[in-house]
Design a protein around this motif. Structure first.
Motif, PDB file in Angstrom:
ATOM      1  N   THR A 168       0.834  -1.207   0.000  1.00  0.00           N
ATOM      2  CA  THR A 168       0.000   0.000   0.000  1.00  0.00           C
ATOM      3  C   THR A 168       0.868   1.257   0.000  1.00  0.00           C
ATOM      4  O   THR A 168       0.566   2.221  -0.702  1.00  0.00           O
ATOM      5  N   VAL A 169       1.958   1.246   0.755  1.00  0.00           N
ATOM      6  CA  VAL A 169       2.878   2.382   0.782  1.00  0.00           C
ATOM      7  C   VAL A 169       3.396   2.660  -0.628  1.00  0.00           C
ATOM      8  O   VAL A 169       3.398   3.806  -1.090  1.00  0.00           O
ATOM      9  N   CYS A 170       3.824   1.619  -1.325  1.00  0.00           N
ATOM     10  CA  CYS A 170       4.341   1.788  -2.689  1.00  0.00           C
ATOM     11  C   CYS A 170       3.255   2.306  -3.625  1.00  0.00           C
ATOM     12  O   CYS A 170       3.499   3.188  -4.449  1.00  0.00           O
ATOM     13  N   SER A 171       2.057   1.774  -3.487  1.00  0.00           N
ATOM     14  CA  SER A 171       0.938   2.214  -4.315  1.00  0.00           C
ATOM     15  C   SER A 171       0.584   3.678  -4.045  1.00  0.00           C
ATOM     16  O   SER A 171       0.368   4.468  -4.972  1.00  0.00           O
ATOM     17  N   LEU A 172       0.524   4.053  -2.766  1.00  0.00           N
ATOM     18  CA  LEU A 172       0.223   5.441  -2.416  1.00  0.00           C
ATOM     19  C   LEU A 172       1.316   6.383  -2.920  1.00  0.00           C
ATOM     20  O   LEU A 172       1.017   7.458  -3.451  1.00  0.00           O
ATOM     21  N   ALA A 173       2.571   5.989  -2.768  1.00  0.00           N
ATOM     22  CA  ALA A 173       3.675   6.816  -3.258  1.00  0.00           C
ATOM     23  C   ALA A 173       3.520   7.056  -4.750  1.00  0.00           C
ATOM     24  O   ALA A 173       3.700   8.181  -5.242  1.00  0.00           O
ATOM     25  N   SER A 174       3.161   6.016  -5.480  1.00  0.00           N
ATOM     26  CA  SER A 174       2.950   6.136  -6.924  1.00  0.00           C
ATOM     27  C   SER A 174       1.792   7.088  -7.234  1.00  0.00           C
ATOM     28  O   SER A 174       1.902   7.954  -8.104  1.00  0.00           O
ATOM     29  N   GLN A 175       0.684   6.939  -6.506  1.00  0.00           N
ATOM     30  CA  GLN A 175      -0.478   7.801  -6.733  1.00  0.00           C
ATOM     31  C   GLN A 175      -0.149   9.270  -6.458  1.00  0.00           C
ATOM     32  O   GLN A 175      -0.516  10.150  -7.236  1.00  0.00           O
ATOM     33  N   PHE A 176       0.551   9.527  -5.355  1.00  0.00           N
ATOM     34  CA  PHE A 176       0.915  10.902  -5.031  1.00  0.00           C
ATOM     35  C   PHE A 176       1.851  11.484  -6.093  1.00  0.00           C
ATOM     36  O   PHE A 176       1.725  12.638  -6.470  1.00  0.00           O
ATOM     37  N   ARG A 224      20.990  15.659  -5.445  1.00  0.00           N
ATOM     38  CA  ARG A 224      20.875  16.634  -4.358  1.00  0.00           C
ATOM     39  C   ARG A 224      19.420  17.089  -4.271  1.00  0.00           C
ATOM     40  O   ARG A 224      18.815  17.419  -5.277  1.00  0.00           O
ATOM     41  N   GLY A 225      18.861  17.088  -3.091  1.00  0.00           N
ATOM     42  CA  GLY A 225      17.452  17.447  -2.935  1.00  0.00           C
ATOM     43  C   GLY A 225      16.520  16.262  -3.098  1.00  0.00           C
ATOM     44  O   GLY A 225      15.332  16.361  -2.883  1.00  0.00           O
ATOM     45  N   GLY A 226      17.070  15.115  -3.499  1.00  0.00           N
ATOM     46  CA  GLY A 226      16.262  13.904  -3.606  1.00  0.00           C
ATOM     47  C   GLY A 226      15.399  13.843  -4.848  1.00  0.00           C
ATOM     48  O   GLY A 226      15.285  14.793  -5.598  1.00  0.00           O
ATOM     49  N   THR A 227      14.810  12.682  -5.044  1.00  0.00           N
ATOM     50  CA  THR A 227      13.892  12.462  -6.156  1.00  0.00           C
ATOM     51  C   THR A 227      12.473  12.753  -5.672  1.00  0.00           C
ATOM     52  O   THR A 227      12.282  13.280  -4.578  1.00  0.00           O
ATOM     53  N   GLN A 228      11.493  12.358  -6.455  1.00  0.00           N
ATOM     54  CA  GLN A 228      10.107  12.642  -6.086  1.00  0.00           C
ATOM     55  C   GLN A 228       9.695  11.923  -4.800  1.00  0.00           C
ATOM     56  O   GLN A 228       8.900  12.434  -4.024  1.00  0.00           O
ATOM     57  N   VAL A 229      10.272  10.736  -4.571  1.00  0.00           N
ATOM     58  CA  VAL A 229       9.997   9.996  -3.340  1.00  0.00           C
ATOM     59  C   VAL A 229      11.321   9.734  -2.639  1.00  0.00           C
ATOM     60  O   VAL A 229      12.236   9.163  -3.226  1.00  0.00           O
ATOM     61  N   GLU A 230      11.404  10.161  -1.399  1.00  0.00           N
ATOM     62  CA  GLU A 230      12.579   9.896  -0.575  1.00  0.00           C
ATOM     63  C   GLU A 230      12.181   8.961   0.545  1.00  0.00           C
ATOM     64  O   GLU A 230      11.084   9.070   1.096  1.00  0.00           O
ATOM     65  N   ILE A 231      13.084   8.050   0.888  1.00  0.00           N
ATOM     66  CA  ILE A 231      12.803   7.066   1.926  1.00  0.00           C
ATOM     67  C   ILE A 231      13.833   7.244   3.034  1.00  0.00           C
ATOM     68  O   ILE A 231      15.036   7.222   2.779  1.00  0.00           O
ATOM     69  N   GLY A 232      13.343   7.428   4.247  1.00  0.00           N
ATOM     70  CA  GLY A 232      14.221   7.598   5.395  1.00  0.00           C
ATOM     71  C   GLY A 232      13.815   6.681   6.530  1.00  0.00           C
ATOM     72  O   GLY A 232      12.988   5.789   6.367  1.00  0.00           O
TER      73      GLY A 232
END
Length: 151
Positions: free
Chosen positions: A23-31, A74-82
């Protein structure tokens, strides 16, 4: 008004943790498709690496530009994972929180997504995060995980 959405994991699902990560991956894609920048706070660096790997496994048609903190441009991509103890590289619209604690930097996000696990101890921690977001003045929404396509 800032929004916080809690998804309740399905206790009947045979692998609720896997369901949550999918679901996290799906939501990240939708956003991302909506042009938003997302920060995913995993519960641990190991979980962050698992999410990273799951995003790499998506079909090329559903690729989500992403990187772990400290990697990528630098500044990351559209989705950053921490993971706990690290912050996003730049401004983000959406926080997807998988950590047990509410992120101290959550107020800087227009939208927060969180999850209510099946385990009673973890449910209590989710209730505490819910209270924190509500006290911060967020509009609260609770949905079953099956409704995750409703963002």
């Amino acid at each position: 008004m800032a929004l916080a959405t809690f998804y309740i994991l399905d206790e009947k699902h045979d692998k609720p943790q896997q369901q949550m990560l999918e679901t996290v991956c799906s939501l990240a894609s939708q956003f991302c498709q909506q042009g938003m920048k997302v920060f995913i706070t995993a519960d641990s660096k190991a979980q962050a690496e698992t999410i990273d790997e799951q995003l790499w496994q998506r079909s090329p048609d559903h690729f989500v530009p992403h990187n772990l903190i400290g990697e990528g441009p630098r500044g990351g991509t559209q989705v950053e994972i921490g993971w706990p103890g690290v912050r996003p590289a730049g401004h983000r619209n959406v926080l997807i929180n998988l950590a047990e604690e509410a992120a101290i930097f959550a107020p800087s996000f227009a939208q927060v997504v969180d999850f209510v696990p099946c385990d009673e101890t973890l449910k209590q921690q989710a209730r505490e995060r819910y209270k924190i977001y509500r006290m911060a003045g967020r509009e609260m929404r609770t949905l079953a995980i099956e409704e995750s396509s409703v963002i």
